[in-house]
Design an enzyme around this catalytic site. Structure first.
Site, short mmCIF file in Angstrom:
data_model
loop_
_atom_site.label_atom_id
_atom_site.label_comp_id
_atom_site.label_asym_id
_atom_site.label_seq_id
_atom_site.Cartn_x
_atom_site.Cartn_y
_atom_site.Cartn_z
N ASN A 13 0.88 -1.16 0.00
CA ASN A 13 0.00 0.00 0.00
C ASN A 13 0.92 1.22 0.00
OD1 ASN A 13 -1.87 2.01 0.43
ND2 ASN A 13 -2.19 1.52 2.60
N LYS A 15 0.33 4.30 -0.42
CA LYS A 15 -0.22 5.55 0.13
C LYS A 15 0.09 6.72 -0.81
CE LYS A 15 0.08 3.45 4.62
NZ LYS A 15 0.04 3.59 6.06
N HIS A 100 -9.44 1.98 4.40
CA HIS A 100 -8.19 2.07 5.16
C HIS A 100 -8.40 3.01 6.34
CE1 HIS A 100 -4.07 3.01 6.23
NE2 HIS A 100 -3.75 1.87 5.65
N GLU A 102 -6.70 5.31 7.46
CA GLU A 102 -6.40 6.73 7.17
C GLU A 102 -7.59 7.39 6.48
OE1 GLU A 102 -2.70 5.96 5.17
OE2 GLU A 102 -1.87 5.28 7.09
N GLU A 172 -5.93 -4.44 10.33
CA GLU A 172 -4.88 -3.45 10.59
C GLU A 172 -5.19 -2.69 11.87
OE1 GLU A 172 -2.68 -2.50 6.66
OE2 GLU A 172 -4.24 -1.01 6.94
N GLY A 178 2.19 2.46 10.64
CA GLY A 178 3.19 3.51 10.47
C GLY A 178 3.87 3.92 11.77
N SER A 218 2.95 -1.98 10.30
CA SER A 218 4.38 -2.11 10.57
C SER A 218 4.92 -3.52 10.30
CB SER A 218 4.72 -1.66 12.00
OG SER A 218 4.37 -0.30 12.17
P1 PGA Z 1 2.66 0.39 7.55
O1 PGA Z 1 1.23 0.64 6.87
O2 PGA Z 1 3.14 -0.93 7.06
O3 PGA Z 1 3.51 1.54 7.11
O4 PGA Z 1 2.41 0.38 9.04
C1 PGA Z 1 0.33 -0.41 6.68
C2 PGA Z 1 -0.92 0.10 6.04
O5 PGA Z 1 -1.34 1.23 6.37
O6 PGA Z 1 -1.53 -0.57 5.20
#
Ligand code: PGA
Length: 258
Positions: A13, A15, A100, A102, A172, A178, A218
């Site tokens: 992903n 982003k 997601h 976010e 998630e 992140g 992460s």
């Molecule tokens: P990350 O993001 O691996 O940077 O924690 C995962 C995601 O948001 O899908």
């Protein structure tokens, strides 16, 4: 429960990262590294809208599938700034990330709109990756199952069993995204197993056994093997580590070997 019943999927992903030349460069680097996953693990790169066509062209003839990071639920019309499912399939996109955290946190995404987007994606022939997960305060309050169970029920509402089998769920935990704070493999397994049990209760065991459930938050080259070895963790949705070809490949290889 048998992991062999379902498709292992490692999806990046990206982003809001990478220009078109950068996207091409990263995919060209990933392509030869993950070629051996063909037929074993589905490798997906979910990229910003502006990179989709570049990404589809760069991966043509390879075993990498391309995904978008969102999709609107209406077919067309006065929705300034939005992209429809037909627009995505028309350029060769296969997957789409929906809901997601976010988008839920910063762009007012709700379970109702996640459900509408999921239905629109499936109707157009896109494979949705539906994201669910609890916030830190919810985990600390001991209501993770309640939160995730409710998300699953609402996000999948009205889908047929056949639709659900095509839908990927990404668990998630919001506190792990992140942040460098990964859920332990046992925490990830516990919630992924709970998600499968919830789907079994809403549909039936065969449907639940067919659904790919990813862990995300992460996941990286160091912790991926332990997470992917768990019986209900069928893959990963990877943010930061998907932006580096070598790290992403380590995760793909862990899934191939897992
Ligand atoms: P990350 O993001 O691996 O940077 O924690 C995962 C995601 O948001 O899908």
């Amino acid at each position: 429960m048998n992991k062999a019943l379902r498709k292992a999927i490692i999806a990046g992903n990206w982003k809001m990262n990478k220009t078109r030349p950068e996207a091409k460069e990263l995919l060209e680097a990933i392509k030869p590294l993950v070629a051996n996953a063909d037929g074993k693990v589905e490798v997906v790169a979910c990229v910003p809208f502006t990179n989709l066509e570049t990404a589809v062209n760069a991966t043509a003839g390879s075993n990498i599938k391309i995904g978008a990071e969102n999709v609107h639920y209406e077919k067309s019309g006065a929705f300034t700034g939005e992209i429809s499912a037909d627009m995505l399939t028309e350029i060769g996109v296969t997957y789409v990330v929906i809901g997601h955290s976010e988008r839920r946190q910063y762009f007012a995404e709700t379970d109702e709109t996640v459900n509408k987007r999921t239905k629109a994606a499936l109707a157009a022939g896109l494979l949705p990756i539906v994201c669910v997960g609890e916030m830190l305060a919810e985990r600390e309050a001991g209501i993770t199952s309640e939160i995730v169970g409710k998300q699953i029920k609402l996000d999948l509402a009205g889908l047929t069993a056949e639709d659900v089998k095509k839908t990927v769920i990404a668990y998630e935990p919001v506190w792990a995204i992140g942040t460098g704070k990964t859920a332990t493999a046992d925490q990830a397994e516990e919630v992924c197993a709970f998600i499968r049990a919830t789907i079994a209760s809403l549909y039936d065991q065969a449907t639940a056994d067919a659904v790919t459930i990813q862990y995300g938050g992460s996941m990286n080259a160091k912790n991926c093997a332990e997470l992917l070895a768990k019986p209900n963790v069928d893959g990963g949705l990877i943010g930061g580590a998907s932006l580096k070809a070598d790290d992403f490949n380590v995760i793909v290889q862990a899934a191939v070997n897992g």
